[in-house]
Design an enzyme around this catalytic site. Structure first.
Site, PDB file in Angstrom:
ATOM      1  N   SER A 169      30.903  40.811  29.932  1.00 31.82           N
ATOM      2  CA  SER A 169      29.797  41.157  30.836  1.00 31.82           C
ATOM      3  C   SER A 169      28.618  41.658  30.010  1.00 31.82           C
ATOM      4  CB  SER A 169      30.254  42.264  31.783  1.00 31.82           C
ATOM      5  OG  SER A 169      29.153  42.795  32.480  1.00 31.82           O
ATOM      6  N   TYR A 205      34.399  50.300  33.840  1.00 31.32           N
ATOM      7  CA  TYR A 205      34.106  48.863  33.683  1.00 31.32           C
ATOM      8  C   TYR A 205      33.423  48.601  32.326  1.00 31.32           C
ATOM      9  CZ  TYR A 205      32.395  44.209  35.131  1.00 31.32           C
ATOM     10  OH  TYR A 205      32.116  42.862  35.226  1.00 31.32           O
TER      11      TYR A 205
HETATM   12  P1  NAP Z   1      35.677  38.282  42.215  1.00 30.39           P
HETATM   13  O1  NAP Z   1      34.854  37.384  43.061  1.00 30.39           O
HETATM   14  O2  NAP Z   1      36.019  39.633  42.752  1.00 30.39           O
HETATM   15  O3  NAP Z   1      37.035  37.505  41.843  1.00 30.39           O
HETATM   16  C1  NAP Z   1      38.040  38.128  41.112  1.00 30.39           C
HETATM   17  C2  NAP Z   1      39.232  37.197  40.969  1.00 30.39           C
HETATM   18  O4  NAP Z   1      40.220  37.857  40.155  1.00 30.39           O
HETATM   19  C3  NAP Z   1      39.921  36.875  42.285  1.00 30.39           C
HETATM   20  O5  NAP Z   1      40.353  35.523  42.241  1.00 30.39           O
HETATM   21  C4  NAP Z   1      41.131  37.811  42.318  1.00 30.39           C
HETATM   22  O6  NAP Z   1      42.155  37.253  43.125  1.00 30.39           O
HETATM   23  C5  NAP Z   1      41.480  37.860  40.820  1.00 30.39           C
HETATM   24  N1  NAP Z   1      42.215  39.059  40.386  1.00 30.39           N
HETATM   25  C6  NAP Z   1      41.846  40.359  40.493  1.00 30.39           C
HETATM   26  N2  NAP Z   1      42.792  41.154  39.963  1.00 30.39           N
HETATM   27  C7  NAP Z   1      43.779  40.337  39.510  1.00 30.39           C
HETATM   28  C8  NAP Z   1      45.022  40.559  38.882  1.00 30.39           C
HETATM   29  N3  NAP Z   1      45.479  41.786  38.596  1.00 30.39           N
HETATM   30  N4  NAP Z   1      45.789  39.484  38.556  1.00 30.39           N
HETATM   31  C9  NAP Z   1      45.380  38.222  38.831  1.00 30.39           C
HETATM   32  N5  NAP Z   1      44.201  37.961  39.419  1.00 30.39           N
HETATM   33  C10 NAP Z   1      43.423  38.997  39.765  1.00 30.39           C
HETATM   34  O7  NAP Z   1      35.019  38.544  40.795  1.00 30.39           O
HETATM   35  P2  NAP Z   1      33.874  37.714  39.983  1.00 30.39           P
HETATM   36  O8  NAP Z   1      32.570  38.312  40.297  1.00 30.39           O
HETATM   37  O9  NAP Z   1      34.090  36.266  40.134  1.00 30.39           O
HETATM   38  O10 NAP Z   1      34.230  38.150  38.505  1.00 30.39           O
HETATM   39  C11 NAP Z   1      35.058  37.388  37.650  1.00 30.39           C
HETATM   40  C12 NAP Z   1      34.977  37.961  36.231  1.00 30.39           C
HETATM   41  O11 NAP Z   1      33.628  37.943  35.787  1.00 30.39           O
HETATM   42  C13 NAP Z   1      35.428  39.424  36.137  1.00 30.39           C
HETATM   43  O12 NAP Z   1      36.098  39.640  34.922  1.00 30.39           O
HETATM   44  C14 NAP Z   1      34.119  40.187  36.157  1.00 30.39           C
HETATM   45  O13 NAP Z   1      34.220  41.430  35.536  1.00 30.39           O
HETATM   46  C15 NAP Z   1      33.245  39.233  35.363  1.00 30.39           C
HETATM   47  N6  NAP Z   1      31.801  39.429  35.584  1.00 30.39           N
HETATM   48  C16 NAP Z   1      31.263  39.268  36.833  1.00 30.39           C
HETATM   49  C17 NAP Z   1      29.898  39.468  36.999  1.00 30.39           C
HETATM   50  C18 NAP Z   1      29.217  39.298  38.324  1.00 30.39           C
HETATM   51  O14 NAP Z   1      28.027  39.593  38.409  1.00 30.39           O
HETATM   52  N7  NAP Z   1      29.893  38.844  39.354  1.00 30.39           N
HETATM   53  C19 NAP Z   1      29.098  39.825  35.893  1.00 30.39           C
HETATM   54  C20 NAP Z   1      29.683  39.994  34.657  1.00 30.39           C
HETATM   55  C21 NAP Z   1      31.044  39.775  34.499  1.00 30.39           C
HETATM   56  P3  NAP Z   1      43.223  38.196  43.915  1.00 30.39           P
HETATM   57  O15 NAP Z   1      42.438  39.187  44.682  1.00 30.39           O
HETATM   58  O16 NAP Z   1      44.039  37.252  44.744  1.00 30.39           O
HETATM   59  O17 NAP Z   1      44.051  38.797  42.853  1.00 30.39           O
END
Ligand code: NAP
Length: 254
Positions: free
Chosen positions: A145, A158
């Site tokens: 991130s 985080y």
């Molecule tokens: P999201 O929409 O909340 O999706 C998270 C995914 O991770 C879901 O499929 C969830 O499925 C799964 N998950 C959560 N805990 C888990 C576990 N213990 N084991 C297996 N699966 C798990 O999040 P996102 O925004 O797409 O983010 C994805 C990644 O990008 C993360 O690492 C986040 O930190 C990073 N990121 C996001 C942003 C942003 O702006 N969105 C920016 C920088 C970095 P279940 O609930 O079924 O487990």
């Protein structure tokens, strides 16, 4: 045709891919001919997206497991290697937020974010790398991130986890390079997903993002696909230990 960015036939495991960034990256890989293994904790949600992608004609399957549970991870990686084939690329994408002011951040919310966003990448990478090492080939991509570089209030857990993940990426690159395994990271900026929905819904935060990002907008999950394909393909065979920021130029500007 130039095969530099060709990922067709590669078996790719993307953790946390039942929605958001992981799902977009998984769809992008599948659209480009890879065999993609999707993952999440909730089996029903996972099955639904797997059916959706299969309906779009893609070669995908789902394995529900919790990336923080080492026993489950090792068992499932063994099963995938036997049932599907050699995992050529691993994307450690699963991640969560538990926001709170530092002075009231609970130890359990600190620990949960550390376990899900950092320790999980150690657990899954180790399980998969044991196979990659034997084959002398593999690619590991960690989703870090902007918060691996710059902090914001209420997310000390985080930021610490993502900073750690950046260094885990360098450690993997340093230690596994001799086995022809490349480890790199993608550092997304602010991307519209469920994880950031609460921020996008806040007009003050929303206009702050649009003002600070040189491209003047939030990122879309599809904006991450190009970087993921690059790091999963032969085009990045000599790129190792790098974080590729996909942040609309945020880090470039003051
Ligand atoms: P999201 O929409 O909340 O999706 C998270 C995914 O991770 C879901 O499929 C969830 O499925 C799964 N998950 C959560 N805990 C888990 C576990 N213990 N084991 C297996 N699966 C798990 O999040 P996102 O925004 O797409 O983010 C994805 C990644 O990008 C993360 O690492 C986040 O930190 C990073 N990121 C996001 C942003 C942003 O702006 N969105 C920016 C920088 C970095 P279940 O609930 O079924 O487990």
């Amino acid at each position: 045709m130039d095969k530099l960015f060709d990922i067709s036939g590669r078996i790719i495991l993307v953790t946390g891919s039942s929605q958001g960034i992981g799902l977009s990256i998984a769809r992008g890989f599948a659209r480009n001919g890879a065999k993609v293994i999707l993952n999440g904790r909730d089996p029903e949600k996972l099955q639904k997206v797997v059916c959706e992608l299969k309906g779009e004609g893609y070669d995908v399957m789902g394995y529900a497991f919790d990336v923080t549970n080492q026993t489950m991870v090792i068992k499932t990686v063994d099963i995938i290697e036997q049932e599907v084939g050699p995992i050529g690329v691993l994307v450690n994408n699963a991640g969560i937020h538990r926001r709170a002011p530092f002075e009231s951040l609970s130890l359990s919310d600190w620990q949960m974010v550390m376990d899900t966003n950092l320790t999980s990448a150690f657990i899954v990478s180790q399980a998969v790398a044991r196979y990659m090492i034997k084959r002398r080939q593999g690619k590991i991509i960690n989703i870090t991130s902007l918060n691996a570089e710059a902090a914001r209030p209420t997310i000390a857990n985080y930021c610490s986890a993502k900073g750690g993940l950046k260094m885990l990426t360098k450690s993997l690159a340093t230690e596994l390079g001799k086995y022809n395994i490349q480890a790199n990271a993608i550092g997304p900026g602010y991307i519209e997903t469920e994880l950031t929905a609460v921020l996008a819904a806040d007009p003050e935060f929303d206009s702050w993002v649009k003002k600070e990002v040189p491209l003047g907008r939030w990122g879309k999950t599809e904006d991450l696909i190009g970087a993921a394909i690059f790091l999963a393909s032969p085009a990045s065979d000599y790129v190792n230990g790098h974080t590729l920021y996909v942040d609309g130029g945020w880090q470039a500007s003051l």
